[in-house]
Design an enzyme around this catalytic site. Sequence first.
Site, PDB file in Angstrom:
ATOM      1  N   SER A  48     -20.809 -13.873 -15.385  1.00 24.78           N
ATOM      2  CA  SER A  48     -21.320 -14.469 -14.305  1.00 24.78           C
ATOM      3  C   SER A  48     -22.610 -14.808 -13.978  1.00 24.78           C
ATOM      4  CB  SER A  48     -20.443 -14.228 -13.137  1.00 24.78           C
ATOM      5  OG  SER A  48     -20.163 -15.210 -11.962  1.00 24.78           O
TER       6      SER A  48
ATOM      7  N   TYR B  41     -17.350  -8.111  -7.236  1.00 23.79           N
ATOM      8  CA  TYR B  41     -17.729  -9.066  -8.218  1.00 23.79           C
ATOM      9  C   TYR B  41     -18.536  -9.318  -8.922  1.00 23.79           C
ATOM     10  CZ  TYR B  41     -16.889 -13.642 -10.987  1.00 23.79           C
ATOM     11  OH  TYR B  41     -15.997 -13.659 -12.061  1.00 23.79           O
TER      12      TYR B  41
ATOM     13  N   LYS C 121     -19.659  -7.635 -12.412  1.00 24.00           N
ATOM     14  CA  LYS C 121     -20.474  -8.803 -13.683  1.00 24.00           C
ATOM     15  C   LYS C 121     -21.680  -7.933 -14.523  1.00 24.00           C
ATOM     16  CE  LYS C 121     -16.646 -12.093 -13.897  1.00 24.00           C
ATOM     17  NZ  LYS C 121     -16.022 -11.647 -15.508  1.00 24.00           N
TER      18      LYS C 121
HETATM   19  N1  LIG Z   1     -15.160 -20.875 -12.366  1.00 19.44           N
HETATM   20  C1  LIG Z   1     -16.021 -19.755 -11.992  1.00 19.44           C
HETATM   21  O1  LIG Z   1     -17.148 -20.794 -12.079  1.00 19.44           O
HETATM   22  C2  LIG Z   1     -16.516 -18.939 -13.174  1.00 19.44           C
HETATM   23  C3  LIG Z   1     -18.364 -18.336 -13.284  1.00 19.44           C
HETATM   24  C4  LIG Z   1     -18.513 -17.852 -13.430  1.00 19.44           C
HETATM   25  C5  LIG Z   1     -17.639 -16.881 -14.682  1.00 19.44           C
HETATM   26  N2  LIG Z   1     -16.271 -17.029 -14.483  1.00 19.44           N
HETATM   27  C6  LIG Z   1     -15.627 -15.316 -14.984  1.00 19.44           C
HETATM   28  O2  LIG Z   1     -14.674 -16.374 -16.370  1.00 19.44           O
HETATM   29  C7  LIG Z   1     -13.358 -15.834 -16.687  1.00 19.44           C
HETATM   30  C8  LIG Z   1     -12.225 -17.072 -16.393  1.00 19.44           C
HETATM   31  O3  LIG Z   1     -11.987 -17.415 -14.892  1.00 19.44           O
HETATM   32  P1  LIG Z   1     -11.473 -18.596 -14.457  1.00 19.44           P
HETATM   33  O4  LIG Z   1     -12.389 -19.298 -14.233  1.00 19.44           O
HETATM   34  O5  LIG Z   1     -11.219 -19.745 -16.280  1.00 19.44           O
HETATM   35  O6  LIG Z   1     -10.359 -18.780 -14.000  1.00 19.44           O
HETATM   36  P2  LIG Z   1      -8.788 -19.329 -14.164  1.00 19.44           P
HETATM   37  O7  LIG Z   1      -8.999 -20.585 -14.171  1.00 19.44           O
HETATM   38  O8  LIG Z   1      -8.288 -18.565 -12.914  1.00 19.44           O
HETATM   39  O9  LIG Z   1      -7.926 -18.276 -15.367  1.00 19.44           O
HETATM   40  C9  LIG Z   1      -8.591 -17.272 -15.621  1.00 19.44           C
HETATM   41  C10 LIG Z   1      -7.160 -16.876 -16.273  1.00 19.44           C
HETATM   42  O10 LIG Z   1      -6.783 -15.557 -16.392  1.00 19.44           O
HETATM   43  C11 LIG Z   1      -5.652 -15.040 -16.189  1.00 19.44           C
HETATM   44  N3  LIG Z   1      -5.936 -13.437 -15.561  1.00 19.44           N
HETATM   45  C12 LIG Z   1      -6.172 -13.479 -14.005  1.00 19.44           C
HETATM   46  N4  LIG Z   1      -6.195 -12.333 -14.458  1.00 19.44           N
HETATM   47  C13 LIG Z   1      -5.633 -11.683 -14.971  1.00 19.44           C
HETATM   48  C14 LIG Z   1      -5.279 -10.283 -15.457  1.00 19.44           C
HETATM   49  N5  LIG Z   1      -5.306  -9.212 -14.801  1.00 19.44           N
HETATM   50  N6  LIG Z   1      -4.850  -9.887 -16.764  1.00 19.44           N
HETATM   51  C15 LIG Z   1      -4.703 -10.692 -17.849  1.00 19.44           C
HETATM   52  N7  LIG Z   1      -4.920 -12.229 -17.733  1.00 19.44           N
HETATM   53  C16 LIG Z   1      -5.056 -12.912 -16.128  1.00 19.44           C
HETATM   54  C17 LIG Z   1      -5.095 -16.256 -15.217  1.00 19.44           C
HETATM   55  O11 LIG Z   1      -3.973 -16.368 -15.797  1.00 19.44           O
HETATM   56  P3  LIG Z   1      -2.622 -15.680 -15.039  1.00 19.44           P
HETATM   57  O12 LIG Z   1      -3.143 -15.936 -13.787  1.00 19.44           O
HETATM   58  O13 LIG Z   1      -1.168 -16.147 -15.196  1.00 19.44           O
HETATM   59  O14 LIG Z   1      -2.588 -14.037 -15.182  1.00 19.44           O
HETATM   60  C18 LIG Z   1      -6.009 -17.021 -16.619  1.00 19.44           C
HETATM   61  O15 LIG Z   1      -5.305 -17.159 -17.675  1.00 19.44           O
HETATM   62  C19 LIG Z   1     -12.878 -14.710 -15.786  1.00 19.44           C
HETATM   63  O16 LIG Z   1     -13.499 -13.355 -16.082  1.00 19.44           O
HETATM   64  C20 LIG Z   1     -13.763 -15.024 -14.694  1.00 19.44           C
HETATM   65  O17 LIG Z   1     -14.322 -14.568 -13.446  1.00 19.44           O
HETATM   66  C21 LIG Z   1     -15.795 -17.857 -13.833  1.00 19.44           C
END
Ligand SMILES: NC(=O)c1ccc[n+]([C@@H]2O[C@H](COP(=O)([O-])OP(=O)(O)OC[C@H]3O[C@@H](n4cnc5c(N)ncnc54)[C@H](OP(=O)(O)O)[C@@H]3O)[C@@H](O)[C@H]2O)c1
Length: 246
Positions: free
Chosen positions: A138, A151, A155
């Site tokens: 991130s 967080y 990262k």
């Molecule tokens: N969205 C942003 O702005 C952003 C920016 C930078 C980085 N990221 C990173 O991108 C990645 C994905 O995030 P996202 O934004 O796509 O979030 P999201 O839409 O909330 O999706 C998260 C996914 O991970 C699963 N998950 C969550 N905790 C878990 C665990 N402990 N073990 C296994 N699966 C788990 C969730 O399913 P369940 O809840 O059913 O487990 C879901 O499938 C993360 O690493 C996040 O830090 C996101």
Amino acid sequence: MDRFAGRVALITGASRGIGLAVARRLVSEGASVVVTGRDEDALKEAVAGLGEARASGVAGRADDAAHRAAAIAHAVERFGGLDHLVNNAGVNPAWGPLAELDANVARKIFEVNVLAALEWTREALAAGNLRSVLNTASIAGTAASDNIGFYGVSKAGLINLTAQLAEELAPAVRVNALAPAVVKTKLSRALYEGREERVARAYPLGRLGVPEDVAGPAAFLLSDDAAWVTGQTLKVDGGASIRPVG
Ligand SMILES: NC(=O)c1ccc[n+]([C@@H]2O[C@H](COP(=O)([O-])OP(=O)(O)OC[C@H]3O[C@@H](n4cnc5c(N)ncnc54)[C@H](OP(=O)(O)O)[C@@H]3O)[C@@H](O)[C@H]2O)c1
């Protein structure tokens, strides 16, 4: 493009959001995928959307050793191996200044966002034919942020883990990371809901990201098109990091 024809990828945290978009992209380029997530029903729905011929789900927590072993064994049994790993599952259960952070919550963030990525990588390597790994970091790992400090610390750890693993696993396995800015998903909702237009003003490209914006760079770094790229963290941020301050 057919960059992943005959290849098998395991994507953690892929029942929705960025992980699901990456899985969709890899399948569209020929891969078979194993996707994970904690909620079994959500995972089933994701697999149905990806198409059951080339997608399969294993429900569990990314930081659970038994789940990791089951998911990797499933990839090998169902699709014949494991070529690509995407450490995408990430959590942020904390909101507020570090001074108020509960150490147990910090430990959980570190275990899921950093330690589990290392464990998945070690266990995927043992499966025998790993070619590339991609970690979802991130931009929060590259500077200070409001309210999501630990967080960001996790990262930053994942970014360094990427470089370290890239050095240690070369030349057999490439390891890279993506550092997205705000991408509209369930995880990031608190960062933009009710003020999206204002938040988007910080982005030269004029809008927040959507999961599909991350899928193309992810596929590139995982694919042989990036055969001479390892240890890198690519910012996928609508230009936010190059906007001058003041
Ligand atoms: N969205 C942003 O702005 C952003 C920016 C930078 C980085 N990221 C990173 O991108 C990645 C994905 O995030 P996202 O934004 O796509 O979030 P999201 O839409 O909330 O999706 C998260 C996914 O991970 C699963 N998950 C969550 N905790 C878990 C665990 N402990 N073990 C296994 N699966 C788990 C969730 O399913 P369940 O809840 O059913 O487990 C879901 O499938 C993360 O690493 C996040 O830090 C996101």
